[in-house]
Design a protein around this motif. Structure first.
Motif, PDB file in Angstrom:
ATOM      1  N   ILE A   1      -2.000  -6.971   0.211  1.00 58.05           N
ATOM      2  CA  ILE A   1      -2.644  -5.970  -0.463  1.00 58.05           C
ATOM      3  C   ILE A   1      -2.018  -5.733  -1.693  1.00 58.05           C
ATOM      4  O   ILE A   1      -2.680  -5.819  -2.931  1.00 58.05           O
ATOM      5  CB  ILE A   1      -2.881  -4.723   0.155  1.00 58.05           C
ATOM      6  N   LEU A   2      -0.591  -5.751  -1.957  1.00 67.21           N
ATOM      7  CA  LEU A   2       0.194  -5.868  -3.143  1.00 67.21           C
ATOM      8  C   LEU A   2       0.205  -6.863  -3.884  1.00 67.21           C
ATOM      9  O   LEU A   2      -0.215  -6.582  -5.136  1.00 67.21           O
ATOM     10  CB  LEU A   2       1.643  -5.587  -2.685  1.00 67.21           C
ATOM     11  N   GLU A   3      -0.009  -8.037  -3.356  1.00 62.93           N
ATOM     12  CA  GLU A   3      -0.062  -9.107  -4.174  1.00 62.93           C
ATOM     13  C   GLU A   3      -1.414  -9.238  -4.882  1.00 62.93           C
ATOM     14  O   GLU A   3      -1.462  -9.546  -6.003  1.00 62.93           O
ATOM     15  CB  GLU A   3       0.080 -10.580  -3.457  1.00 62.93           C
TER      16      GLU A   3
ATOM     17  N   VAL B   1       0.008   4.011  -3.261  1.00 63.38           N
ATOM     18  CA  VAL B   1      -0.327   4.656  -1.976  1.00 63.38           C
ATOM     19  C   VAL B   1      -1.947   4.592  -1.831  1.00 63.38           C
ATOM     20  O   VAL B   1      -2.348   4.347  -0.640  1.00 63.38           O
ATOM     21  CB  VAL B   1       0.085   6.078  -1.889  1.00 63.38           C
ATOM     22  N   ARG B   2      -2.796   4.601  -2.699  1.00 59.39           N
ATOM     23  CA  ARG B   2      -4.338   4.621  -2.139  1.00 59.39           C
ATOM     24  C   ARG B   2      -4.556   3.246  -2.025  1.00 59.39           C
ATOM     25  O   ARG B   2      -5.684   3.033  -1.598  1.00 59.39           O
ATOM     26  CB  ARG B   2      -5.193   5.046  -3.553  1.00 59.39           C
ATOM     27  N   ARG B   3      -3.892   2.201  -2.449  1.00 59.20           N
ATOM     28  CA  ARG B   3      -4.350   0.855  -1.997  1.00 59.20           C
ATOM     29  C   ARG B   3      -4.262   0.413  -0.444  1.00 59.20           C
ATOM     30  O   ARG B   3      -4.891  -0.395   0.023  1.00 59.20           O
ATOM     31  CB  ARG B   3      -3.232  -0.347  -2.662  1.00 59.20           C
ATOM     32  N   PHE B   4      -3.709   1.456   0.468  1.00 61.96           N
ATOM     33  CA  PHE B   4      -3.441   1.282   1.627  1.00 61.96           C
ATOM     34  C   PHE B   4      -4.600   2.161   2.513  1.00 61.96           C
ATOM     35  O   PHE B   4      -4.649   2.196   3.597  1.00 61.96           O
ATOM     36  CB  PHE B   4      -2.014   1.584   2.309  1.00 61.96           C
ATOM     37  N   GLU B   5      -5.063   3.149   1.649  1.00 62.15           N
ATOM     38  CA  GLU B   5      -6.234   3.876   2.093  1.00 62.15           C
ATOM     39  C   GLU B   5      -7.186   3.102   2.659  1.00 62.15           C
ATOM     40  O   GLU B   5      -7.787   2.042   2.585  1.00 62.15           O
ATOM     41  CB  GLU B   5      -6.896   4.785   1.302  1.00 62.15           C
ATOM     42  N   GLY B   6      -7.351   3.411   4.142  1.00 68.66           N
ATOM     43  CA  GLY B   6      -8.737   2.844   4.925  1.00 68.66           C
ATOM     44  C   GLY B   6      -8.458   1.532   5.386  1.00 68.66           C
ATOM     45  O   GLY B   6      -9.093   0.987   6.086  1.00 68.66           O
ATOM     46  N   THR B   7      -7.169   1.091   5.362  1.00 64.34           N
ATOM     47  CA  THR B   7      -6.588  -0.134   5.846  1.00 64.34           C
ATOM     48  C   THR B   7      -5.941   0.021   7.180  1.00 64.34           C
ATOM     49  O   THR B   7      -5.583  -1.009   8.043  1.00 64.34           O
ATOM     50  CB  THR B   7      -5.350  -0.908   4.946  1.00 64.34           C
ATOM     51  N   GLY B   8      -5.561   1.311   7.597  1.00 64.60           N
ATOM     52  CA  GLY B   8      -4.751   1.576   8.908  1.00 64.60           C
ATOM     53  C   GLY B   8      -3.227   1.106   8.796  1.00 64.60           C
ATOM     54  O   GLY B   8      -2.453   1.281   9.529  1.00 64.60           O
TER      55      GLY B   8
ATOM     56  N   PHE C   1       9.700   0.875  -0.178  1.00 61.14           N
ATOM     57  CA  PHE C   1       9.225   1.324   1.174  1.00 61.14           C
ATOM     58  C   PHE C   1       8.852   0.199   2.189  1.00 61.14           C
ATOM     59  O   PHE C   1       9.171  -0.769   1.977  1.00 61.14           O
ATOM     60  CB  PHE C   1       7.882   1.885   0.635  1.00 61.14           C
ATOM     61  N   LEU C   2       8.631   0.761   3.371  1.00 63.40           N
ATOM     62  CA  LEU C   2       8.538   0.135   4.548  1.00 63.40           C
ATOM     63  C   LEU C   2       7.159   0.497   5.015  1.00 63.40           C
ATOM     64  O   LEU C   2       6.547   1.704   4.866  1.00 63.40           O
ATOM     65  CB  LEU C   2       9.546   0.473   5.665  1.00 63.40           C
ATOM     66  N   ILE C   3       6.369  -0.374   5.350  1.00 66.94           N
ATOM     67  CA  ILE C   3       5.106  -0.134   5.789  1.00 66.94           C
ATOM     68  C   ILE C   3       4.762  -0.805   7.268  1.00 66.94           C
ATOM     69  O   ILE C   3       5.649  -1.523   7.895  1.00 66.94           O
ATOM     70  CB  ILE C   3       3.896  -0.569   5.031  1.00 66.94           C
ATOM     71  N   SER C   4       3.874  -0.014   7.968  1.00 68.15           N
ATOM     72  CA  SER C   4       3.701  -0.611   9.570  1.00 68.15           C
ATOM     73  C   SER C   4       3.100  -1.994   9.858  1.00 68.15           C
ATOM     74  O   SER C   4       3.317  -2.355  11.068  1.00 68.15           O
ATOM     75  CB  SER C   4       2.553   0.569  10.094  1.00 68.15           C
ATOM     76  N   ASP C   5       2.471  -2.551   8.671  1.00 74.37           N
ATOM     77  CA  ASP C   5       2.071  -3.958   8.855  1.00 74.37           C
ATOM     78  C   ASP C   5       2.370  -4.780   7.514  1.00 74.37           C
ATOM     79  O   ASP C   5       1.712  -4.644   6.472  1.00 74.37           O
ATOM     80  CB  ASP C   5       0.664  -3.866   8.905  1.00 74.37           C
TER      81      ASP C   5
END
Length: 169
Positions: free
Chosen positions: A77-79, A40-47, A66-70
Protein backbone atom coordinates in the motif's frame (compact mmCIF):
# COMPACT_ATOMS: atom_id res chain seq x y z
CA UNK A 1 24.86 -24.30 -19.63
CA UNK A 2 23.00 -23.02 -16.61
CA UNK A 3 25.12 -22.40 -13.53
CA UNK A 4 23.71 -23.89 -10.37
CA UNK A 5 20.86 -25.69 -12.11
CA UNK A 6 21.80 -28.96 -10.44
CA UNK A 7 22.09 -27.43 -6.96
CA UNK A 8 19.09 -27.67 -4.68
CA UNK A 9 19.83 -24.65 -2.52
CA UNK A 10 16.60 -22.96 -1.48
CA UNK A 11 16.42 -19.26 -2.20
CA UNK A 12 13.97 -18.54 0.58
CA UNK A 13 14.87 -16.09 3.30
CA UNK A 14 14.35 -16.47 7.01
CA UNK A 15 12.17 -13.38 6.81
CA UNK A 16 8.42 -13.57 7.08
CA UNK A 17 5.63 -14.16 9.55
CA UNK A 18 7.69 -16.46 11.77
CA UNK A 19 10.82 -14.26 11.85
CA UNK A 20 10.94 -12.99 15.43
CA UNK A 21 11.69 -9.36 14.55
CA UNK A 22 8.91 -6.94 13.69
CA UNK A 23 9.16 -4.54 10.76
CA UNK A 24 9.10 -0.81 11.26
CA UNK A 25 8.32 1.50 8.39
CA UNK A 26 9.75 5.00 8.34
CA UNK A 27 8.34 7.59 5.99
CA UNK A 28 9.24 11.22 5.47
CA UNK A 29 6.36 13.67 5.40
CA UNK A 30 6.27 17.32 4.56
CA UNK A 31 5.66 19.26 7.73
CA UNK A 32 2.18 20.55 7.00
CA UNK A 33 -1.34 19.96 8.29
CA UNK A 34 -3.06 16.74 7.21
CA UNK A 35 -0.04 14.76 5.99
CA UNK A 36 -0.27 12.10 8.71
CA UNK A 37 -4.01 11.77 8.17
CA UNK A 38 -3.42 11.03 4.48
CA UNK A 39 -1.07 8.18 5.38
CA UNK A 40 -3.39 6.73 8.02
CA UNK A 41 -6.33 6.84 5.60
CA UNK A 42 -4.44 4.64 3.14
CA UNK A 43 -5.09 1.72 5.49
CA UNK A 44 -8.82 2.48 5.85
CA UNK A 45 -10.95 -0.46 4.79
CA UNK A 46 -7.94 -2.80 4.45
CA UNK A 47 -8.16 -4.44 7.86
CA UNK A 48 -4.58 -3.30 8.54
CA UNK A 49 -4.09 -1.55 11.88
CA UNK A 50 -1.33 0.78 12.96
CA UNK A 51 -0.11 -0.88 16.15
CA UNK A 52 2.70 1.53 17.13
CA UNK A 53 3.59 5.06 16.12
CA UNK A 54 6.44 7.50 16.68
CA UNK A 55 6.81 10.95 15.13
CA UNK A 56 10.00 13.03 15.12
CA UNK A 57 9.33 16.54 13.95
CA UNK A 58 11.90 18.74 12.23
CA UNK A 59 11.59 22.18 10.63
CA UNK A 60 10.87 21.03 7.08
CA UNK A 61 9.69 17.44 7.50
CA UNK A 62 8.66 14.81 9.99
CA UNK A 63 9.94 11.28 10.32
CA UNK A 64 7.03 8.96 10.99
CA UNK A 65 7.87 5.50 12.25
CA UNK A 66 5.19 2.90 12.68
CA UNK A 67 4.38 -0.79 12.96
CA UNK A 68 1.35 -2.28 11.27
CA UNK A 69 -0.59 -5.48 11.75
CA UNK A 70 0.20 -6.81 8.26
CA UNK A 71 3.62 -5.55 7.10
CA UNK A 72 3.61 -7.34 3.73
CA UNK A 73 0.30 -5.87 2.58
CA UNK A 74 1.08 -2.56 4.27
CA UNK A 75 4.35 -2.20 2.38
CA UNK A 76 2.48 -2.75 -0.90
CA UNK A 77 0.00 0.00 0.00
CA UNK A 78 2.79 2.41 0.92
CA UNK A 79 4.79 1.63 -2.23
CA UNK A 80 1.72 2.05 -4.47
CA UNK A 81 1.09 5.44 -2.91
CA UNK A 82 4.54 6.60 -3.99
CA UNK A 83 5.85 7.22 -0.50
CA UNK A 84 9.56 6.73 0.11
CA UNK A 85 9.83 4.15 2.89
CA UNK A 86 12.60 2.64 4.94
CA UNK A 87 12.02 -0.79 6.46
CA UNK A 88 13.88 -1.69 9.65
CA UNK A 89 13.79 -4.64 12.03
CA UNK A 90 12.81 -4.01 15.66
CA UNK A 91 12.26 -6.27 18.62
CA UNK A 92 8.85 -6.35 20.24
CA UNK A 93 9.13 -7.14 23.93
CA UNK A 94 6.26 -7.88 26.27
CA UNK A 95 6.80 -6.05 29.53
CA UNK A 96 6.86 -8.37 32.54
CA UNK A 97 4.65 -8.01 35.59
CA UNK A 98 5.99 -6.20 38.63
CA UNK A 99 7.61 -2.90 39.40
CA UNK A 100 9.84 -1.22 36.82
CA UNK A 101 9.42 -3.67 33.92
CA UNK A 102 11.27 -1.36 31.51
CA UNK A 103 14.21 -1.29 33.92
CA UNK A 104 14.40 -5.08 33.66
CA UNK A 105 14.49 -4.93 29.84
CA UNK A 106 17.16 -2.21 29.85
CA UNK A 107 19.24 -4.09 32.42
CA UNK A 108 19.15 -7.30 30.38
CA UNK A 109 20.35 -5.45 27.28
CA UNK A 110 23.01 -3.55 29.22
CA UNK A 111 24.40 -6.81 30.59
CA UNK A 112 24.86 -7.92 26.97
CA UNK A 113 26.44 -4.50 26.19
CA UNK A 114 23.71 -3.63 23.70
CA UNK A 115 22.54 -0.08 23.01
CA UNK A 116 18.91 0.86 22.56
CA UNK A 117 18.64 3.21 19.57
CA UNK A 118 14.87 3.76 19.55
CA UNK A 119 12.00 2.67 21.74
CA UNK A 120 8.28 3.34 21.80
CA UNK A 121 5.20 1.58 23.19
CA UNK A 122 2.81 -0.52 21.17
CA UNK A 123 -0.66 1.02 20.96
CA UNK A 124 -2.20 -2.45 21.03
CA UNK A 125 -1.51 -5.01 23.69
CA UNK A 126 -0.64 -8.42 22.26
CA UNK A 127 -1.83 -11.12 24.69
CA UNK A 128 -3.39 -8.33 26.80
CA UNK A 129 -0.01 -7.22 28.15
CA UNK A 130 1.91 -3.96 27.63
CA UNK A 131 4.77 -4.15 25.15
CA UNK A 132 7.45 -1.96 23.60
CA UNK A 133 9.16 -1.91 20.23
CA UNK A 134 12.90 -1.35 20.42
CA UNK A 135 15.68 -0.91 17.91
CA UNK A 136 19.01 -2.17 19.15
CA UNK A 137 22.52 -2.71 17.93
CA UNK A 138 22.90 -6.44 17.25
CA UNK A 139 19.30 -7.55 16.95
CA UNK A 140 20.12 -11.29 16.94
CA UNK A 141 22.12 -11.06 20.17
CA UNK A 142 19.44 -8.87 21.73
CA UNK A 143 16.67 -11.36 20.91
CA UNK A 144 18.78 -14.24 22.23
CA UNK A 145 19.59 -12.30 25.42
CA UNK A 146 16.01 -11.29 26.10
CA UNK A 147 14.75 -14.81 25.41
CA UNK A 148 17.35 -16.31 27.76
CA UNK A 149 16.33 -13.81 30.47
CA UNK A 150 12.72 -15.01 30.18
CA UNK A 151 11.19 -12.14 28.21
CA UNK A 152 8.47 -12.86 25.69
CA UNK A 153 9.35 -11.61 22.20
CA UNK A 154 6.44 -10.18 20.18
CA UNK A 155 6.35 -11.36 16.57
CA UNK A 156 4.51 -10.04 13.52
CA UNK A 157 2.03 -12.87 13.94
CA UNK A 158 1.19 -11.51 17.42
CA UNK A 159 0.37 -8.12 15.89
CA UNK A 160 -2.02 -9.60 13.34
CA UNK A 161 -3.80 -12.03 15.64
CA UNK A 162 -7.21 -11.90 17.27
CA UNK A 163 -5.59 -11.81 20.73
CA UNK A 164 -4.75 -8.13 20.36
CA UNK A 165 -6.48 -5.50 22.43
CA UNK A 166 -6.17 -1.80 21.96
CA UNK A 167 -7.71 1.43 23.00
CA UNK A 168 -9.33 2.75 19.87
CA UNK A 169 -6.68 2.32 17.20
Amino acid sequence: MSYGSDVETPYETMRGREFPAIRQFTIFLENRVGQLLEVVRRFEGTGIRIVALSINDAAECAFVRFLISDPDRGREILERSGLAIIETDLIGVELPEGPQPLLRVCTALLQAELNIIQAYPLIVRPHGKPAVAIMVEGIDLAMKTLHEKGFRIITEADLDGDDVTGDGV
